[in-house]
Design a protein around this motif. Structure first.
Motif, PDB file in Angstrom:
ATOM      1  N   THR A   1     -11.075 -83.971  -6.148  1.00 30.24           N
ATOM      2  CA  THR A   1     -11.967 -83.200  -7.014  1.00 30.24           C
ATOM      3  C   THR A   1     -11.115 -82.501  -8.069  1.00 30.24           C
ATOM      4  O   THR A   1     -10.263 -81.674  -7.744  1.00 30.24           O
TER       5      THR A   1
ATOM      6  N   LEU B   1     -20.497 -88.311  -3.115  1.00 29.63           N
ATOM      7  CA  LEU B   1     -19.393 -89.249  -3.320  1.00 29.63           C
ATOM      8  C   LEU B   1     -18.757 -89.609  -1.981  1.00 29.63           C
ATOM      9  O   LEU B   1     -18.391 -90.775  -1.762  1.00 29.63           O
TER      10      LEU B   1
ATOM     11  N   SER C   1     -19.211 -88.100 -17.124  1.00 32.71           N
ATOM     12  CA  SER C   1     -20.473 -87.597 -16.571  1.00 32.71           C
ATOM     13  C   SER C   1     -21.207 -86.704 -17.565  1.00 32.71           C
ATOM     14  O   SER C   1     -22.252 -86.138 -17.237  1.00 32.71           O
TER      15      SER C   1
ATOM     16  N   MET D   1     -14.410 -88.472  -8.964  1.00 34.14           N
ATOM     17  CA  MET D   1     -15.529 -88.529  -9.899  1.00 34.14           C
ATOM     18  C   MET D   1     -15.307 -87.510 -10.995  1.00 34.14           C
ATOM     19  O   MET D   1     -14.538 -86.552 -10.837  1.00 34.14           O
TER      20      MET D   1
ATOM     21  N   THR E   1     -18.599 -93.386  -0.698  1.00 29.35           N
ATOM     22  CA  THR E   1     -17.315 -93.987  -0.330  1.00 29.35           C
ATOM     23  C   THR E   1     -17.360 -94.517   1.092  1.00 29.35           C
ATOM     24  O   THR E   1     -16.871 -95.623   1.378  1.00 29.35           O
TER      25      THR E   1
ATOM     26  N   GLN F   1     -10.283 -88.144  -1.104  1.00 32.07           N
ATOM     27  CA  GLN F   1     -11.226 -87.883  -2.200  1.00 32.07           C
ATOM     28  C   GLN F   1     -10.717 -86.720  -3.027  1.00 32.07           C
ATOM     29  O   GLN F   1     -10.429 -85.641  -2.506  1.00 32.07           O
TER      30      GLN F   1
ATOM     31  N   ALA G   1     -18.074 -92.242 -11.151  1.00 29.73           N
ATOM     32  CA  ALA G   1     -17.168 -92.192 -10.006  1.00 29.73           C
ATOM     33  C   ALA G   1     -16.217 -93.384 -10.026  1.00 29.73           C
ATOM     34  O   ALA G   1     -16.472 -94.398 -10.692  1.00 29.73           O
TER      35      ALA G   1
END
Length: 314
Positions: free
Chosen positions: A37, A98, A72, A64, A102, A35, A19
């Protein structure tokens, strides 16, 4: 801009998720958190340029590498593979973790927004059905719409093939069914990835990066089709908070969004479910990655303006 790299355990109980957290310079107050994705066959650091833009305007950004992607991944065989069981739920749980991580770093008083691109857009559309009360807005980038019949067909085909080949098998047939037509509108094309963006430098960087040049496994495609199926269920969409603001952004020439038609259907599906503040913006001539397009400065500015006009929900 500052960047913190950290890891946390995935819901698959085997993987440590990579992340990233970008924050404005210390002398600048944080006005909100976004955030991100990412989509299939990419990774979080492809959004660092957008993170820098937001940080320069007072927003912190978290992202992340999803299971089966980027840093990952524990071995080459795991690219494009999520989890043996409940892969889709593992992804959603990791997204929520996440958010928790955060919040623990920056506090729980700041407005919090989700942005999902492509496959990430489908996940975030699921996420707001489940956890929409925990965020203040969602930006849906490069999304599309598929019927339950299409999603079921994809799931059944993956299940049938996995019974013979195993879930880690990479099928050219399913890849062709799912993505094989994306470049057709742009033929004769310079590369197989011209459908991503008109910016040839970004296409070339994508084509040369080993972190993007892999084929999804049957496991990955099955969970993608499963995600699409969930977004056709009216009862699930009805769980999205009626006062959650949602912004759809897409290129008018994006094949994933059926050149705008699928994006509009996705937006209407939320409006029909009772979501009151839904905005849909199609950028003329843009392709799939509007955040990487030639007019990305305009897209950045529009997203920023939308964030400013949607502070924390009451």
């Amino acid at each position: 801009m500052n960047r913190e790299d950290f890891k946390f355990p995935s819901a698959d109980r085997k993987t440590r998720i990579q992340a990233f957290l970008w924050t404005p310079e210390e002398d600048r107050p944080i006005r909100g958190i976004v955030q991100i994705t990412h989509g299939m066959q990419e990774f979080a650091l492809r959004y660092e340029h957008f993170a820098a833009f937001l940080c320069g305007r007072g927003y912190a950004v978290a992202a992340m590498d999803l299971l089966g992607h980027g840093a990952s991944v524990t071995s080459d065989s795991k690219y494009g593979y999520f989890a043996r069981k409940n892969g889709n739920q593992c992804l959603l749980t990791d997204i929520r973790e996440l958010q928790r991580q955060t919040r623990s770093r920056l506090g729980d008083k700041l407005p919090y927004y989700m942005l999902g691109h492509s496959m990430g857009s489908f996940l975030i559309r699921q996420y707001i059905c489940l956890y929409g009360e925990e965020i203040d807005g969602a930006v849906i980038s490069g999304t599309g719409y598929h019927s339950a019949l299409e999603a079921n067909f994809g799931m059944q085909l993956c299940r049938l093939m996995a019974g013979i080949k195993g879930w880690e098998y990479r099928s050219r047939l399913i890849t062709r069914i799912a993505m094989g037509s994306y470049n057709h509108r742009f033929e004769p094309a310079r590369t197989r990835f011209d459908w991503l963006t008109r910016d040839e430098q970004i296409v070339e960087a994508y084509r040369r990066d080993p972190r993007t040049q892999f084929m999804f496994t049957l496991n990955g495609f099955y969970n993608l089709f499963y995600s699409l199926k969930q977004l056709t269920v009216p009862a699930r969409l009805a769980r999205v908070p009626a006062n959650l603001p949602v912004l759809f952004i897409s290129g008018s020439m994006d094949p994933v969004g059926a050149f705008g038609n699928g994006v509009k259907k996705a937006a209407v599906s939320l409006q029909s479910a009772g979501v009151r503040d839904v905005t849909c913006r199609l950028y003329p001539n843009d392709r799939h990655e509007v955040l990487n397009e030639l007019d990305r400065a305009d897209v950045y500015a529009d997203v920023l303006d939308w964030l400013k006009r949607h502070p924390a929900r009451a």
